[in-house]
Design a protein around this motif. Structure first.
Motif, PDB file in Angstrom:
ATOM      1  N   VAL A  96       0.839  -1.202   0.000  1.00  0.00           N
ATOM      2  CA  VAL A  96       0.000   0.000   0.000  1.00  0.00           C
ATOM      3  C   VAL A  96       0.877   1.256   0.000  1.00  0.00           C
ATOM      4  CG1 VAL A  96      -1.786   1.268   1.264  1.00  0.00           C
ATOM      5  CG2 VAL A  96      -1.840  -1.225   1.196  1.00  0.00           C
ATOM      6  N   GLN A  97       1.941   1.215   0.821  1.00  0.00           N
ATOM      7  CA  GLN A  97       2.859   2.349   0.905  1.00  0.00           C
ATOM      8  C   GLN A  97       3.512   2.646  -0.452  1.00  0.00           C
ATOM      9  OE1 GLN A  97       2.627   0.213   3.448  1.00  0.00           O
ATOM     10  NE2 GLN A  97       3.165   1.164   5.403  1.00  0.00           N
ATOM     11  N   GLU A  98       3.920   1.574  -1.098  1.00  0.00           N
ATOM     12  CA  GLU A  98       4.571   1.755  -2.408  1.00  0.00           C
ATOM     13  C   GLU A  98       3.610   2.339  -3.432  1.00  0.00           C
ATOM     14  OE1 GLU A  98       8.066  -1.624  -2.570  1.00  0.00           O
ATOM     15  OE2 GLU A  98       5.988  -2.258  -2.740  1.00  0.00           O
ATOM     16  N   LYS A  99       2.356   1.904  -3.354  1.00  0.00           N
ATOM     17  CA  LYS A  99       1.355   2.442  -4.279  1.00  0.00           C
ATOM     18  C   LYS A  99       1.079   3.912  -3.993  1.00  0.00           C
ATOM     19  CE  LYS A  99      -0.734  -1.888  -5.578  1.00  0.00           C
ATOM     20  NZ  LYS A  99      -1.706  -2.933  -5.300  1.00  0.00           N
ATOM     21  N   LYS A 100       1.089   4.256  -2.712  1.00  0.00           N
ATOM     22  CA  LYS A 100       0.872   5.645  -2.317  1.00  0.00           C
ATOM     23  C   LYS A 100       2.053   6.507  -2.786  1.00  0.00           C
ATOM     24  CE  LYS A 100      -0.391   8.458   1.638  1.00  0.00           C
ATOM     25  NZ  LYS A 100      -0.253   8.589   3.090  1.00  0.00           N
ATOM     26  N   ALA A 101       3.249   5.984  -2.575  1.00  0.00           N
ATOM     27  CA  ALA A 101       4.453   6.705  -2.995  1.00  0.00           C
ATOM     28  C   ALA A 101       4.444   6.946  -4.502  1.00  0.00           C
ATOM     29  CB  ALA A 101       5.698   5.914  -2.597  1.00  0.00           C
ATOM     30  N   PHE A 102       3.943   5.954  -5.226  1.00  0.00           N
ATOM     31  CA  PHE A 102       3.842   6.098  -6.683  1.00  0.00           C
ATOM     32  C   PHE A 102       2.912   7.244  -7.050  1.00  0.00           C
ATOM     33  CE2 PHE A 102       1.476   5.260 -10.578  1.00  0.00           C
ATOM     34  CZ  PHE A 102       2.484   5.038 -11.495  1.00  0.00           C
ATOM     35  N   ARG A 103       1.758   7.286  -6.376  1.00  0.00           N
ATOM     36  CA  ARG A 103       0.785   8.354  -6.665  1.00  0.00           C
ATOM     37  C   ARG A 103       1.367   9.737  -6.356  1.00  0.00           C
ATOM     38  NH1 ARG A 103      -3.146   4.844  -4.851  1.00  0.00           N
ATOM     39  NH2 ARG A 103      -3.114   5.724  -2.753  1.00  0.00           N
ATOM     40  N   ILE A 104       2.051   9.844  -5.213  1.00  0.00           N
ATOM     41  CA  ILE A 104       2.652  11.127  -4.819  1.00  0.00           C
ATOM     42  C   ILE A 104       3.706  11.562  -5.838  1.00  0.00           C
ATOM     43  CG2 ILE A 104       4.104  12.276  -3.075  1.00  0.00           C
ATOM     44  CD1 ILE A 104       2.554  10.588  -0.960  1.00  0.00           C
ATOM     45  N   ARG A 105       4.521  10.589  -6.253  1.00  0.00           N
ATOM     46  CA  ARG A 105       5.573  10.900  -7.231  1.00  0.00           C
ATOM     47  C   ARG A 105       4.966  11.400  -8.544  1.00  0.00           C
ATOM     48  NH1 ARG A 105       8.021   6.159  -7.538  1.00  0.00           N
ATOM     49  NH2 ARG A 105       7.431   5.695  -9.682  1.00  0.00           N
ATOM     50  N   LYS A 106       3.887  10.720  -8.957  1.00  0.00           N
ATOM     51  CA  LYS A 106       3.235  11.117 -10.219  1.00  0.00           C
ATOM     52  C   LYS A 106       2.627  12.516 -10.107  1.00  0.00           C
ATOM     53  CE  LYS A 106       4.182   8.021 -12.998  1.00  0.00           C
ATOM     54  NZ  LYS A 106       4.777   8.191 -14.296  1.00  0.00           N
ATOM     55  N   GLN A 107       2.059  12.803  -8.931  1.00  0.00           N
ATOM     56  CA  GLN A 107       1.466  14.129  -8.715  1.00  0.00           C
ATOM     57  C   GLN A 107       2.529  15.215  -8.756  1.00  0.00           C
ATOM     58  OE1 GLN A 107      -0.880  13.759  -5.168  1.00  0.00           O
ATOM     59  NE2 GLN A 107      -2.636  13.069  -6.373  1.00  0.00           N
ATOM     60  N   LYS A 108       3.691  14.908  -8.157  1.00  0.00           N
ATOM     61  CA  LYS A 108       4.798  15.865  -8.169  1.00  0.00           C
ATOM     62  C   LYS A 108       5.263  16.120  -9.593  1.00  0.00           C
ATOM     63  CE  LYS A 108       6.956  15.571  -3.631  1.00  0.00           C
ATOM     64  NZ  LYS A 108       7.868  14.736  -2.840  1.00  0.00           N
ATOM     65  N   GLU A 109       5.357  15.044 -10.366  1.00  0.00           N
ATOM     66  CA  GLU A 109       5.763  15.178 -11.769  1.00  0.00           C
ATOM     67  C   GLU A 109       4.775  16.049 -12.533  1.00  0.00           C
ATOM     68  OE1 GLU A 109       6.314  11.315 -13.511  1.00  0.00           O
ATOM     69  OE2 GLU A 109       8.081  10.919 -12.284  1.00  0.00           O
ATOM     70  N   LEU A 110       3.502  15.838 -12.236  1.00  0.00           N
ATOM     71  CA  LEU A 110       2.449  16.594 -12.914  1.00  0.00           C
ATOM     72  C   LEU A 110       2.529  18.081 -12.578  1.00  0.00           C
ATOM     73  CD1 LEU A 110       0.050  15.773 -14.756  1.00  0.00           C
ATOM     74  CD2 LEU A 110      -1.406  16.071 -12.759  1.00  0.00           C
ATOM     75  N   SER A 111       2.736  18.391 -11.284  1.00  0.00           N
ATOM     76  CA  SER A 111       2.799  19.803 -10.903  1.00  0.00           C
ATOM     77  C   SER A 111       4.060  20.456 -11.460  1.00  0.00           C
ATOM     78  CB  SER A 111       2.703  19.965  -9.390  1.00  0.00           C
ATOM     79  OG  SER A 111       3.847  19.477  -8.777  1.00  0.00           O
TER      80      SER A 111
END
Ligand SMILES: [Zn+2]
Length: 180
Positions: free
Chosen positions: A45-60
């Motif tokens: 779950v943590q890894e999936k969350k980290a993935f989402r955060i990373r993608k959001q950072k890339e997007l911003s």
């Protein structure tokens, strides 16, 4: 014949393949991360969350890059359209018609509009050229006929905007390089 192809595909399909739930790319079942998008397929779950955060950072970051490019281009467009309107207005309605003044005024307008078009492909060189051209024309104008305080203030504002456009363009180039 389409069905034969699809049947053949089904039969030859390897069993240890599955599809990424994020990007639908085909990946090996044993892979923890999708080889296409990096999604932690079998991750925690943590890894999936980290993935989402990373993608959001890339997007911003992408949005920030886009904004810098827009600022850089907008100043050139603004300057070009302003000079164009100015050239039409002053030459047609205010001053006596002088062909040389008309040529110079329209020439300035088209330089900025041309640089704006160029900025779509080469942002930094276009904005630097804009600043250089503007400064040159400003100095020529200053030497040939002294500006009023109001006009200097007005021209100074454009100068500041052009400096901002160059700064944005530099930021843009740097971010593009960092982003890879
Ligand atoms: Zn994927």
């Amino acid at each position: 014949m389409e069905w034969i192809n699809s049947l053949f595909m089904k039969l030859t399909e390897q069993d240890n393949k599955e599809v990424c739930i994020k990007c639908k790319a085909e990946i090996e079942e044993i892979n923890k991360f999708c080889t296409s998008c990096g999604y932690p397929q079998n991750g925690s779950v943590q890894e999936k969350k980290a993935f989402r955060i990373r993608k959001q950072k890339e997007l911003s970051k992408l949005k920030e890059i886009e904004l810098s490019a827009t600022v850089g281009k907008s100043v050139l467009f603004m300057l070009g359209s302003f000079y164009l309107v100015w050239a039409i207005y002053t030459n047609l309605f205010i001053y006596e018609f002088h062909i040389l003044t008309v040529i110079i005024d329209f020439f300035e307008a088209f330089i900025y509009l041309g640089l704006w078009l160029w900025a779509k492909r080469r942002l930094l060189p276009a904005t630097i050229s804009g600043l250089f051209f503007y400064t040159t024309m400003f100095v020529i104008g200053l030497v040939s006929n002294p500006y009023s305080g109001l006009l200097i203030g007005f021209k100074g504002l454009f100068f500041i905007l052009l400096v901002i456009s160059v700064t944005s363009a530099r930021k843009y180039e740097k971010m593009i390089k960092d982003f890879g």
